[in-house]
Design an enzyme around this catalytic site. Structure first.
Site, PDB file in Angstrom:
ATOM      1  N   SER A  64       8.545   8.273  -6.604  1.00  0.00           N
ATOM      2  CA  SER A  64       8.015   6.978  -6.251  1.00  0.00           C
ATOM      3  C   SER A  64       8.349   6.071  -5.726  1.00  0.00           C
ATOM      4  O   SER A  64       7.659   5.262  -5.318  1.00  0.00           O
ATOM      5  CB  SER A  64       7.727   6.653  -7.814  1.00  0.00           C
ATOM      6  OG  SER A  64       6.487   7.281  -8.117  1.00  0.00           O
ATOM      7  N   LYS A  67       5.768   4.994  -2.880  1.00  0.00           N
ATOM      8  CA  LYS A  67       4.684   4.284  -2.747  1.00  0.00           C
ATOM      9  C   LYS A  67       4.975   3.288  -1.683  1.00  0.00           C
ATOM     10  O   LYS A  67       4.083   1.966  -1.927  1.00  0.00           O
ATOM     11  CB  LYS A  67       4.592   4.149  -4.187  1.00  0.00           C
ATOM     12  CG  LYS A  67       4.147   4.897  -5.492  1.00  0.00           C
ATOM     13  CD  LYS A  67       3.583   4.870  -6.630  1.00  0.00           C
ATOM     14  CE  LYS A  67       2.712   5.755  -7.144  1.00  0.00           C
ATOM     15  NZ  LYS A  67       4.537   6.746  -8.488  1.00  0.00           N
ATOM     16  N   SER A 127       3.422   1.516 -10.722  1.00  0.00           N
ATOM     17  CA  SER A 127       3.606   2.369 -10.098  1.00  0.00           C
ATOM     18  C   SER A 127       2.634   3.498 -10.468  1.00  0.00           C
ATOM     19  O   SER A 127       3.019   4.599 -10.146  1.00  0.00           O
ATOM     20  CB  SER A 127       5.036   3.180 -10.863  1.00  0.00           C
ATOM     21  OG  SER A 127       5.394   4.242  -9.838  1.00  0.00           O
ATOM     22  N   LYS A 230      11.736  -1.293  -5.306  1.00  0.00           N
ATOM     23  CA  LYS A 230      10.665  -0.309  -6.073  1.00  0.00           C
ATOM     24  C   LYS A 230      11.622   0.466  -6.964  1.00  0.00           C
ATOM     25  O   LYS A 230      12.987   1.305  -6.788  1.00  0.00           O
ATOM     26  CB  LYS A 230       9.297   1.383  -5.274  1.00  0.00           C
ATOM     27  CG  LYS A 230       8.875   2.039  -5.961  1.00  0.00           C
ATOM     28  CD  LYS A 230       7.369   0.854  -6.539  1.00  0.00           C
ATOM     29  CE  LYS A 230       6.718   2.005  -7.304  1.00  0.00           C
ATOM     30  NZ  LYS A 230       7.620   2.229  -8.397  1.00  0.00           N
TER      31      LYS A 230
END
EC number: 3.4.16.4
Length: 389
Positions: A64, A67, A127, A230
């Protein structure tokens, strides 16, 4: 071209910084922490200097962390005016939450209208894989077209070991990045998207009656000022975390990829950030438009020109070493009018113990017009006399 070198020691050049640090003893920098993650890096945000690294350029599964690029591309499209943060996005079946069982999502439903602002929070705070797809389709019309934008941005940012195949980061052949590239991407988000970056510090977001909490546990750690960025996890990638934190005017970015648990990625990230803040300083020896020197000008109305930097400069040093910072300034020995403001006329090279640590272009801080015929003749005569000695 002949050069004249003018040497300024730190006691003169950066006196405003030395004053509060003059009594600080130089710090002995120990070896950095050794972590269990597959790859990691710690950089200074302002200078880009790498302070700690292991397998920093090894291609790894970003999960992720992908992202971050999804948010960056969408943010750039907002900046350019192609879309708006206030847009209402109609959710397609591709972005339906039920398409992503057993993975993170913000629980959007087919046919509903969701604001771009909410999708951004669903992407960053929760997320959401569903939010990623909805944003991709709104920005580019399809996921494939959006992925092309992601890879184009990666090239433009110089992410040489990064490739994207989807906007969410679920395991996929051909999806890879490195700790170094993710750190550079984080640097770009903070620099280029100042209105969007604060979303990364939000600890929770409620949508569709469901409150979800930011998975970055360091946001709740009171021992340091972490304000992003993140988390990432898939079975193929392991646990990853990109973090940014500040201490005074200093900002660091850490990236840990391939840790073995949620707790370990947080602990390892905290070790990196603590090491950087404990043993290094970021200093700005000269600011933009600050006069650094006044070299001689020939054939002009004025005999000197004020020179400095077009932009602030930052240097990362071991703590206590500011006192040893020096600078060499090089400008043409026969600088001749006319000179335009902001014209590049030389270079300043900053050194620590004889080793170059940074350099920047010197620009004229003012115009210098040509002198009168009498002034030119007088300068010609002065140069002729000087040539005899």
């Amino acid at each position: 071209m002949r050069k004249m070198a003018i040497r300024f020691f730190s006691s003169v050049l950066v006196s405003s910084l030395i004053a509060p640090l003059a009594l600080a003893a130089p710090t002995i920098v120990p070896d950095p922490p050794v972590l269990g993650a597959k790859g990691y890096i710690l950089i200074d945000y302002n200078t880009g200097q790498v302070l700690v690294e292991k397998n920093a350029h090894q291609k790894l599964n970003p999960a992720s962390l992908t992202k971050l690029m999804t948010a960056y591309v969408a943010g750039q499209e907002i900046r350019s005016g192609n879309i708006s943060i206030d847009d209402q996005v109609v959710i397609s079946e591709n972005a339906w939450a039920k398409k992503f069982p057993d993975s993170s999502k913000m629980f959007i439903e087919v046919g509903t209208s969701v604001s771009m602002s909410d999708l951004y929070r669903g992407l960053i705070v929760q997320s959401g894989n569903d939010a990623s797809v909805a944003i991709a389709e709104h920005v580019a019309g399809s996921q494939d077209s959006f992925v092309a934008l992601m890879n184009s941005c990666a090239q433009r940012l110089g992410l040489e070991n990064t490739a994207f195949t989807n906007p969410h980061g679920l395991d996929s052949d051909g999806l890879y990045s490195t700790p170094y590239d993710i750190a550079k991407l984080g640097q770009a988000i903070i620099r280029d998207l100042p209105d969007i970056y604060p979303l990364y510090s939000e600890r929770s977001f409620k949508y569709n009656g469901i409150t979800q909490y930011n998975r970055n546990g360091l946001l709740r750690d009171r021992s340091m000022n972490v304000d992003g960025m993140k988390t990432g996890f898939t079975s193929g990638a392991g646990y990853s975390l990109a973090s940014s934190a500040t201490n005074g005017d200093m900002r660091l970015i850490s990236v840990v990829m391939g840790s073995n648990s949620t707790k370990s990625r947080e602990s390892e990230s905290k070790q990196l950030l603590s090491y950087g803040f404990r043993f290094f300083d970021t200093v700005s020896p000269n600011e933009a438009n600050e006069e650094i020197a006044t070299p001689r000008v020939w054939m002009g109305k004025e005999d000197q020109v004020s020179v400095g930097l077009a932009e602030d400069i930052f240097i990362t040093l071991p703590k206590g070493q500011i006192r040893n910072l020096s600078a060499n300034i090089e400008v043409p020995a026969e600088l001749t009018a006319p000179i335009a403001q902001n014209e590049v006329i030389g270079t300043v090279v900053y050194s620590l113990d004889g080793k170059t640590v940074a350099e920047a272009e010197l620009v004229a801080l003012e115009d210098v017009e040509e002198g009168s015929l009498f002034k030119k003749a007088l300068d010609w005569f002065k140069r002729l006399i000087a040539s005899f000695f």
